[in-house]
Design an enzyme around this catalytic site. Sequence first.
Site, PDB file in Angstrom:
ATOM      1  NE  ARG A 294      45.120  30.315  51.327  1.00  0.00           N
ATOM      2  CZ  ARG A 294      46.207  30.582  50.637  1.00  0.00           C
ATOM      3  NH1 ARG A 294      47.295  29.854  50.798  1.00  0.00           N
ATOM      4  NH2 ARG A 294      46.226  31.593  49.786  1.00  0.00           N
ATOM      5  CG  HIS A 295      40.564  30.102  49.467  1.00  0.00           C
ATOM      6  ND1 HIS A 295      41.438  30.047  48.402  1.00  0.00           N
ATOM      7  CD2 HIS A 295      40.856  31.232  50.139  1.00  0.00           C
ATOM      8  CE1 HIS A 295      42.229  31.108  48.428  1.00  0.00           C
ATOM      9  NE2 HIS A 295      41.899  31.840  49.489  1.00  0.00           N
ATOM     10  N   GLY A 296      40.723  26.469  48.410  1.00  0.00           N
ATOM     11  CA  GLY A 296      41.630  25.885  47.428  1.00  0.00           C
ATOM     12  C   GLY A 296      42.307  26.958  46.581  1.00  0.00           C
TER      13      GLY A 296
ATOM     14  CD1 TRP B  99      43.297  36.442  39.611  1.00  0.00           C
ATOM     15  CD2 TRP B  99      42.762  37.918  41.184  1.00  0.00           C
ATOM     16  NE1 TRP B  99      42.593  37.445  39.003  1.00  0.00           N
ATOM     17  CE2 TRP B  99      42.250  38.376  39.957  1.00  0.00           C
ATOM     18  CE3 TRP B  99      42.531  38.681  42.308  1.00  0.00           C
ATOM     19  CZ2 TRP B  99      41.552  39.558  39.821  1.00  0.00           C
ATOM     20  CZ3 TRP B  99      41.828  39.870  42.185  1.00  0.00           C
ATOM     21  CH2 TRP B  99      41.355  40.303  40.949  1.00  0.00           C
ATOM     22  CG  ASN B 100      45.486  31.730  45.815  1.00  0.00           C
ATOM     23  OD1 ASN B 100      44.633  30.910  46.132  1.00  0.00           O
ATOM     24  ND2 ASN B 100      45.612  32.881  46.448  1.00  0.00           N
TER      25      ASN B 100
ATOM     26  NE  ARG C 110      40.095  34.333  48.109  1.00  0.00           N
ATOM     27  CZ  ARG C 110      39.718  35.604  48.204  1.00  0.00           C
ATOM     28  NH1 ARG C 110      38.783  36.094  47.401  1.00  0.00           N
ATOM     29  NH2 ARG C 110      40.277  36.396  49.099  1.00  0.00           N
TER      30      ARG C 110
ATOM     31  CD  GLU D 152      42.957  36.584  53.432  1.00  0.00           C
ATOM     32  OE1 GLU D 152      42.824  36.758  54.662  1.00  0.00           O
ATOM     33  OE2 GLU D 152      43.751  35.745  52.954  1.00  0.00           O
TER      34      GLU D 152
END
Length: 186
Positions: free
Chosen positions: A10-12, A16-17, A62, A86
């Site tokens: 999964r991307h880092g 926004w996360n 991302r 996504e």
Amino acid sequence: MSHPELYILRHGETTWNAENRMQGALNSPLTEKGLRDAAHQRNILAALDLSGFSFLTSPQGRAFQTAAIALAGIADHIRTDDRLREIGVGDWSGRLRDELPMPKGKDPFMAQYEIAPNGEGFARLKLRCHAFLADLRGPAVIVTHGITSSMIRGLVVGEKANAVRTIHGGQGCVYHLKDGAQNLLE
């Protein structure tokens, strides 16, 4: 259906996360932690024999940025595949999760993806991921997103793939799928 050996990243972490925003098709940059997540994934992958593997990533910024860090010095060629993007969250793209309706049930956060107005929904995501897997011709390292990773892992390993969620949602680790089993490399 039989699937080739896979390593799924999964991307880092993104800004926004960290803010608890829905991203979907939109993008935000990796945070300092996200850069460290990707570097840690690179350390995990560097210890593996990836001879004969292909390297694929979502084209979203991302994931592409994570792939560039995690696969540096490992992959000679990284191919993008739009089917690794996504899940679309439609009208909720860029919105804070706390501002959105929170469905009742076992996993209200996952349910938000299903009810997002003009979103992609799980049925269409499943079709997209199934088509991606059907086209794989050999072992692969895949850099994607949280929900897409979850769907791919579920298709390959079954429901047990998502039975235990990690605190970081897969950021900074690598999922290894082989012979119907999943191992988390941290």
